[in-house]
Enzyme design. Structure first.
Site, PDB file in Angstrom:
ATOM      1  N   GLU A 179      -0.606  -6.098   3.090  1.00  0.00           N
ATOM      2  CA  GLU A 179      -0.775  -5.187   4.218  1.00  0.00           C
ATOM      3  C   GLU A 179      -0.503  -5.900   5.536  1.00  0.00           C
ATOM      4  O   GLU A 179      -1.062  -6.961   5.796  1.00  0.00           O
ATOM      5  CB  GLU A 179      -2.222  -4.667   4.244  1.00  0.00           C
ATOM      6  CG  GLU A 179      -2.325  -3.229   3.859  1.00  0.00           C
ATOM      7  CD  GLU A 179      -3.759  -2.727   3.885  1.00  0.00           C
ATOM      8  OE1 GLU A 179      -3.975  -1.632   3.397  1.00  0.00           O
ATOM      9  OE2 GLU A 179      -4.641  -3.434   4.397  1.00  0.00           O
ATOM     10  N   THR A 194      -1.704   2.627  -7.993  1.00  0.00           N
ATOM     11  CA  THR A 194      -2.796   3.380  -8.619  1.00  0.00           C
ATOM     12  C   THR A 194      -2.239   4.477  -9.528  1.00  0.00           C
ATOM     13  O   THR A 194      -2.742   4.703 -10.625  1.00  0.00           O
ATOM     14  CB  THR A 194      -3.709   3.966  -7.529  1.00  0.00           C
ATOM     15  OG1 THR A 194      -4.119   2.894  -6.698  1.00  0.00           O
ATOM     16  CG2 THR A 194      -4.905   4.659  -8.112  1.00  0.00           C
ATOM     17  N   ASN A 226      -0.965   5.455   3.213  1.00  0.00           N
ATOM     18  CA  ASN A 226      -1.169   6.136   1.927  1.00  0.00           C
ATOM     19  C   ASN A 226      -2.355   7.091   2.058  1.00  0.00           C
ATOM     20  O   ASN A 226      -3.424   6.703   2.528  1.00  0.00           O
ATOM     21  CB  ASN A 226      -1.454   5.055   0.856  1.00  0.00           C
ATOM     22  CG  ASN A 226      -1.623   5.648  -0.527  1.00  0.00           C
ATOM     23  OD1 ASN A 226      -1.549   6.873  -0.685  1.00  0.00           O
ATOM     24  ND2 ASN A 226      -1.864   4.786  -1.504  1.00  0.00           N
ATOM     25  N   GLY A 246      -2.192  -3.613  -2.045  1.00  0.00           N
ATOM     26  CA  GLY A 246      -0.921  -4.289  -1.794  1.00  0.00           C
ATOM     27  C   GLY A 246      -0.954  -5.076  -0.496  1.00  0.00           C
ATOM     28  O   GLY A 246      -1.884  -4.948   0.320  1.00  0.00           O
ATOM     29  N   SER A 291       0.848  -1.187   0.000  1.00  0.00           N
ATOM     30  CA  SER A 291       0.000   0.000   0.000  1.00  0.00           C
ATOM     31  C   SER A 291       0.891   1.247   0.000  1.00  0.00           C
ATOM     32  O   SER A 291       1.819   1.349   0.793  1.00  0.00           O
ATOM     33  CB  SER A 291      -0.873  -0.025   1.255  1.00  0.00           C
ATOM     34  OG  SER A 291      -1.584   1.164   1.318  1.00  0.00           O
TER      35      SER A 291
HETATM   36  N1  LIG Z   1       5.189   8.048 -10.011  1.00  0.00           N
HETATM   37  C1  LIG Z   1       4.910   8.824  -8.965  1.00  0.00           C
HETATM   38  N2  LIG Z   1       5.314  10.102  -8.943  1.00  0.00           N
HETATM   39  C2  LIG Z   1       5.044  10.886  -7.895  1.00  0.00           C
HETATM   40  N3  LIG Z   1       4.343  10.484  -6.822  1.00  0.00           N
HETATM   41  C3  LIG Z   1       3.901   9.230  -6.796  1.00  0.00           C
HETATM   42  C4  LIG Z   1       4.145   8.330  -7.871  1.00  0.00           C
HETATM   43  N4  LIG Z   1       3.590   7.151  -7.562  1.00  0.00           N
HETATM   44  C5  LIG Z   1       3.008   7.314  -6.331  1.00  0.00           C
HETATM   45  N5  LIG Z   1       3.183   8.550  -5.903  1.00  0.00           N
HETATM   46  C6  LIG Z   1       2.737   9.099  -4.583  1.00  0.00           C
HETATM   47  O1  LIG Z   1       2.465   8.034  -3.755  1.00  0.00           O
HETATM   48  C7  LIG Z   1       1.125   8.073  -3.307  1.00  0.00           C
HETATM   49  C8  LIG Z   1       0.561   6.683  -3.205  1.00  0.00           C
HETATM   50  O2  LIG Z   1       0.483   6.095  -4.452  1.00  0.00           O
HETATM   51  P1  LIG Z   1      -0.696   5.127  -4.858  1.00  0.00           P
HETATM   52  O3  LIG Z   1      -1.969   5.650  -4.369  1.00  0.00           O
HETATM   53  O4  LIG Z   1      -0.548   4.858  -6.275  1.00  0.00           O
HETATM   54  O5  LIG Z   1      -0.352   3.867  -4.029  1.00  0.00           O
HETATM   55  P2  LIG Z   1      -0.971   2.439  -4.135  1.00  0.00           P
HETATM   56  O6  LIG Z   1       0.123   1.515  -4.424  1.00  0.00           O
HETATM   57  O7  LIG Z   1      -2.104   2.459  -5.072  1.00  0.00           O
HETATM   58  O8  LIG Z   1      -1.466   2.205  -2.695  1.00  0.00           O
HETATM   59  P3  LIG Z   1      -2.739   1.413  -2.189  1.00  0.00           P
HETATM   60  O9  LIG Z   1      -2.443  -0.014  -2.265  1.00  0.00           O
HETATM   61  O10 LIG Z   1      -2.889   1.899  -0.832  1.00  0.00           O
HETATM   62  O11 LIG Z   1      -3.851   1.845  -3.066  1.00  0.00           O
HETATM   63  C9  LIG Z   1       0.405   8.879  -4.316  1.00  0.00           C
HETATM   64  O12 LIG Z   1      -0.673   9.519  -3.752  1.00  0.00           O
HETATM   65  C10 LIG Z   1       1.464   9.876  -4.764  1.00  0.00           C
HETATM   66  O13 LIG Z   1       1.520  10.957  -3.871  1.00  0.00           O
HETATM   67 MG   LIG Z   2      -4.026   2.344  -4.958  1.00  0.00          MG
END
Ligand SMILES: Nc1ncnc2c1ncn2[C@@H]1O[C@H](COP(=O)(O)OP(=O)(O)OP(=O)(O)O)[C@@H](O)[C@H]1O
Ligand SMILES: [Mg+2]
Length: 1045
Positions: A408, A129, A174, A406, A124
């Site tokens: 957790e 996303t 997150n 992801g 996570s």
């Molecule tokens: N490529 C990137 N560039 C800049 N910031 C990023 C990038 N990828 C992720 N982030 C930052 O990390 C944060 C978390 O990313 P994201 O929501 O994609 O996580 P996730 O893997 O989907 O988590 P979860 O499993 O909780 O949904 C985003 O809100 C953003 O601020």
């Molecule tokens: Mg996500």
């Protein structure tokens, strides 16, 4: 076109990119772990990640797997220009990027026409996303646009903020954590334009609606509505702006997000809803439920003296009922009572305080959860490829994007964590199966010498969870369905009894002392591939079963709110079945997902979270190592290093690359493996670069493949040209044949027609000739059938000829010779024509001319064929006088008195004796003629006395006027010579009315000299006119010969 001009330096460029990366590796690390020298070392692996992370290089490859480290800051690498850089460029030619992976999947879809999927995994907050959004953005920006569905790209992108608002929440890990799993199929038409999408959602973390851990929030939409909704909307929903007023929003004590503005996001979500196609009414219905859930959270219960439960927050109830579209009383009743059916009888039993609170929370979770499902279904409807012609399953391909929660591990891990970690376990297994295990197995079956790389097989853990009947989920379901009071404790007990011996399961009672210290009595531990997790069984039964009382379901199924009614209607009043248990449902969904993913060509994005603090630039080695281990990335690298980047069946390889070798192009007729051998030899593959298995070729490095691919790409225009040429040639030849055939058909038809016409004409001509000849033979017969045509023709042609040759003047005596049978008609016509011409002529004639004509007619009667000089006179007009008025002496005129001179002409008078010529004027009046010499009238000849007028037949002008001389009045006949003798004689005879007295003698004229004597004038023809004395006292007149021509 990106390939144009590349063929020359492909190798060079690839080498350049790779080599420059190699030289810079001390600073920036290697961009593909395959290039790592110490590839078996985890430390070296992490060091490479760290170096790159420090340089803001967040993407690194392991072969074709993309490892992405969350930078937690905006990097300038996602612009449109960057997208263009990556478009159509192979993996190894350019620095690693999520766009490169996206482009590769897209090109594979286009060239191989095979569905693709991109599996994004990670903890996570690792950036899954975000990665999925970047991929979607890449496709919507770079793919061609389907004219009919130009808006699809926008809709796809807009579905993200909506789903995130309803399905994402701030967690400790997150700020925008996806609380549901999402798999999205993007559909592309045969031209590669996105035409639609379909989303599958997995297990929404509904418990968050009623409870949040400290520092976490409920789903974003609640806060967005309160912060962003305008006053009118909030009033209508009876909401207050502060989240503190709602019990469901205060559990985590974290109403605001520092990173994003709820207000702005509210606007984004509302706009996105309308862009995707939600109606205002649907949005309102949706918001009613959201507000309803908030109100529901504020419903409080009190306990009566007899233990009965009642609603203490009456003021909320009416609003709540209004928002949920249900009957207030029924709702209140359902919240505080449970309806049971026993032996077809309905029993209503009151709920105690805890039960009532649980019922309220269950309703909130169910309402929100089902609304979320409705939302996804609605979005799917709106994103579905509308134009059925464009979405033809055969011609369409899809790219699936999998973004699931992801792995957790929380302080307190409940049912949701269990499911989430189970799904990660399952997907990791799929990855191992597809990329590691299957690869190694393949080498073995293909007979490629290979040293097995040991990798973790988590099938056992999956079995532990999902196996029937001894898996955790089965036991949980069984417990939920068992009659009587079920509780989490008994479930744990059963687990411990059944699974105590499993190597990946640790029960509290069977654990050693050390473990027991970190495990509570209510927990069991699973040894996941990614680590050990203690799960607290509290709430497992409730969440698995959805503890929503039937009477609450019943109330909701009668709601006025369309979404609620629709969502609750289908299963209202039925007993729950095993298949409807949340865990089983999730398991089944997961199985289906695994099947879907297996049917596609996978690409992997492994997201790594560099630190737990969401801080840019911080690289927590322990955390990263853990994730590297979880993903088996080092094993992945080892397999990749030892293995081959690319494999294809001989047939497919030969089919694709045969144009590159003259011996295999266009057809290879020998054994397919020999063909491949010849092809790779021709391509100059080094022996260590490839291996030929039993049915497949294995190519070690992607570089070799890309060079081959680029060579093919460079060859394509030529092939296309050849194909085009042949096709055009074929088309033109076919066209030519068609035209030729058409021409021949037209020609033969035309020639046939012409020939038939000619034959007809000939036949007619022959018949005509025959009739003609027949007619000719019978031409002298009566008009009959045999000669009818001939005679008609003769007539016709005579008349036609006549029409053309009619004489145009009365003087023209010509006339076509008529055939005998038309002689009479011809004469008739001739006369008619003449009469006609004469009539016309006469109509044109003036009185003077008439007079002239009358005189000329008389002249003609007198002299025609009589006198030689006549023809000459015909063309000359007769004048009224040959003397001017002044030439006639006034005295003579006076002497004549009333007798006006009608005609005057100079003459020569010859004496009767001696023939002496004397010039005189001869004047004619109406009654007499006088000879005048100067002013003297020498002789008067009364017309009455005129006995004759004699002329010769020659061309001379001599005229003799015979008058009687017996009475003595006259001296004798008068011999005159006049140049206009014809004119003179005509006029004189007319005036004297003595036309019959004119004599024309051929040889000589006798005339009377006085007293009975006679004189003779002899006429002869000579060369010129001469009047002289002849023999015997005769007057000899020599008249010139007139040339008759
Ligand atoms: N490529 C990137 N560039 C800049 N910031 C990023 C990038 N990828 C992720 N982030 C930052 O990390 C944060 C978390 O990313 P994201 O929501 O994609 O996580 P996730 O893997 O989907 O988590 P979860 O499993 O909780 O949904 C985003 O809100 C953003 O601020
Ligand atoms: Mg996500």
């Amino acid at each position: 076109m990106r390939y144009q001009g590349r063929e020359v330096d492909i190798e060079g460029r690839v080498r350049l990119v790779m080599e420059s990366a190699l030289t810079a590796r001390d600073r920036v690390g290697v961009q593909d772990f395959v290039l790592l020298e110490n590839y078996t070392s985890e430390a070296a692996f992490i060091e490479n990640l760290r170096r790159r992370f420090r340089e803001n290089l967040v993407y690194t490859y392991i072969g074709s797997v993309l490892v992405s480290v969350n930078p937690y800051k905006d990097l300038e690498i996602y612009s449109k220009q960057q997208m263009e850089r990556y478009r159509g460029v192979s993996f190894y030619e350019i620095a690693p990027h999520i766009y490169s992976l996206s482009d590769n999947a897209y090109r594979a879809l286009r060239t191989r026409r095979k569905d693709q999927c991109i599996l994004i995994s990670g903890e996570s907050g690792a950036g899954k996303t975000e990665a999925a959004k970047k991929i979607l953005l890449y496709y919507t920006v770079t793919c061609p646009i389907n004219d009919n569905m130009a808006a699809v790209g926008g809709h796809l992108l807009q579905s993200n903020p909506v789903l995130e608002a309803f399905g994402n929440a701030k967690t400790l890990r997150n700020d925008n954590s996806s609380r549901f799993g999402k798999y999205m199929d993007v559909q592309f038409d045969f031209k590669g334009a996105p035409v639609g999408a379909h989303i599958l959602n997995y297990l929404l973390e509904k418990s968050r609606v009623v409870h949040q851990n400290h520092g976490e929030r409920n789903f974003h939409i609640f806060y967005q509505l309160l912060d962003g909704g305008d006053d009118n909307l909030l009033n209508a929903l009876d909401l207050q702006r502060s989240p503190q007023n709602y019990r469901y929003l205060v559990k985590g004590n974290c109403p605001r997000l520092s990173s994003v503005s709820d207000k702005n996001n509210w606007k984004v979500v509302m706009k996105a809803l309308s862009v995707i196609g939600f109606t205002e009414e649907e949005v309102q219905t949706l918001l009613n439920i959201i507000a309803g859930v908030l109100h529901l959270g504020n419903v409080q219960f009190g306990e009566g003296e007899e233990g009965e439960t009642y609603v203490t927050t009456e003021n909320h109830m009416s609003n709540l009922a209004k928002l949920l579209g249900v009957d207030g009383l029924a709702l209140r009743e359902a919240l505080t009572h449970r309806k049971l059916t026993a032996k077809a009888e309905e029993i209503i039993s009151p709920l105690n305080f805890e039960q009532a609170e649980a019922a309220r929370d269950a309703l909130a979770k169910a309402a929100y959860g089902r609304t979320f499902t409705w939302l996804v279904r609605k979005i799917n409807e709106l994103l579905a490829a509308k134009d059925i012609r464009n979405y033809n399953r055969k011609s369409c391909c899809v790219i699936g994007l999998l973004d699931v929660y992801g792995f957790e591990v929380l302080q307190h891990n409940g049912f949701e964590q269990f499911c989430i970690n189970y799904s990660n376990e399952k997907l990791q297994q799929l990855f191992t199966e597809l990329s590691l295990k299957s690869e190694q197995e393949e080498y073995e079956t293909e007979g490629i010498t290979w040293e097995m790389v040991k990798c973790f097989d988590n099938q056992m853990i999956c079995d532990l969870i999902e196996e029937k009947p001894k898996g955790i989920i089965s036991i949980l379901d069984e417990e939920c369905l068992s009659p009587g009071e079920t509780c989490d404790a008994s479930f744990l007990e059963k687990l411990e009894d059944t699974l105590a011996d499993h190597p990946h399961f640790v029960a509290h009672k069977a654990a050693n002392g050390k473990t027991r210290r970190v495990m509570s009595r209510e927990e069991f531990r699973l040894l996941h591939y990614a680590g050990e997790v203690n799960y607290n069984v509290n709430g497992f039964i409730d969440r698995n079963k959805e503890m929503l009382n039937w009477n609450l379901k019943e109330v909701m199924s009668q709601s006025d709110n369309q979404i609620l009614r629709h969502s609750f209607h289908s299963e209202e009043g039925t007993r729950p079945k095993c298949s409807e248990m949340a865990a089983t449902q999730f398991k089944n969904d997961l199985m289906k997902l695994v099947e879907i993913l297996k049917s596609k060509e996978p690409s992997y994005v492994r997201c790594i979270k560099p630190n737990d603090a969401k801080q840019p630039g911080r690289f927590d080695e322990v955390l990263v190592r853990h994730q590297v281990k979880c993903f088996s990335l080092v094993e992945n690298l080892r397999v990749r290093r030892a293995g081959f980047a690319y494999r294809r069946s001989f047939e497919a390889f030969l089919q694709r690359y045969k144009p590159l070798c003259p011996e295999t192009w266009p057809h290879w007729h020998g054994r397919v493996e020999d063909g491949v051998s010849i092809l790779v030899n021709h391509l100059g593959y080094k022996p260590e670069e490839y291996k030929l298995g039993r049915s497949k070729i294995f190519i070690r490095s992607p570089k070799t493949l890309f060079i081959t691919e680029d060579a093919l790409e460079a060859k394509r225009p030529g092939m296309a040209l050849t194909l085009q040429t042949s096709w055009r040639g074929y088309r033109e030849r076919a066209k030519y044949r068609r035209i030729r055939h058409a021409v021949i058909v037209i020609q033969s038809a035309w020639r046939g027609m012409k020939a038939r016409r000619r034959a007809k004409r000939r036949r007619q001509a022959a018949a005509l000739i025959r009739r003609f000849i027949e007619g000719f033979i019978y031409r002298h017969e009566e008009y009959c059938a045999e000669n009818q045509y001939f005679l008609d023709h003769i007539r016709y042609s005579f008349l036609k000829n006549l029409r053309k040759n009619l004489p145009e003047t009365v003087l023209d005596k010509s006339w076509p010779t008529p055939p005998p049978l038309l002689a009479e008609a011809s004469d008739h016509l001739r006369r008619l024509h003449m009469t006609n011409m004469v009539r016309k002529y006469c109509r044109r004639v003036q009185p003077e001319w008439k007079k002239q004509m009358a005189q000329k007619v008389v002249a003609s009667e007198l002299f025609k064929d009589q006198k030689d000089s006549y023809p000459q006179s015909v063309g000359r007009l007769f004048l009224d006088s040959r003397l001017e008025h002044e030439q006639i002496s006034l005295k003579v005129t006076q002497t004549l008195g009333n007798d006006k001179v009608q005609y005057a002409v100079p003459v020569i008078k010859y004496d009767r004796r001696g023939f002496k010529p004397r010039p005189r004027q001869l004047l004619l009046t109406n009654a007499f003629a006088v000879l005048v010499e100067g002013t003297k009238i020498k002789q008067r000849i009364d017309y009455a006395a005129l006995t004759g007028i004699s002329l010769s037949s020659l061309s001379d002008g001599v005229v003799v006027l015979h008058v009687p001389s017996d009475d003595g009045k006259q001296k004798g006949d008068v011999v005159l010579h006049c140049s206009h003798v014809i004119e003179l004689v005509t006029k004189l005879s007319l005036m004297a009315t003595k036309v019959n007295y004119v004599n024309i003698s051929p040889g000589s004229i006798k005339f009377a000299v006085a007293r009975g004597k006679q004189g003779i004038i002899d006429f002869v023809r000579g060369s010129e006119l001469k009047v002289s004395k002849g023999k015997r006292g005769h007057l000899l007149v020599t008249a010139p010969r007139i040339n008759s021509t």
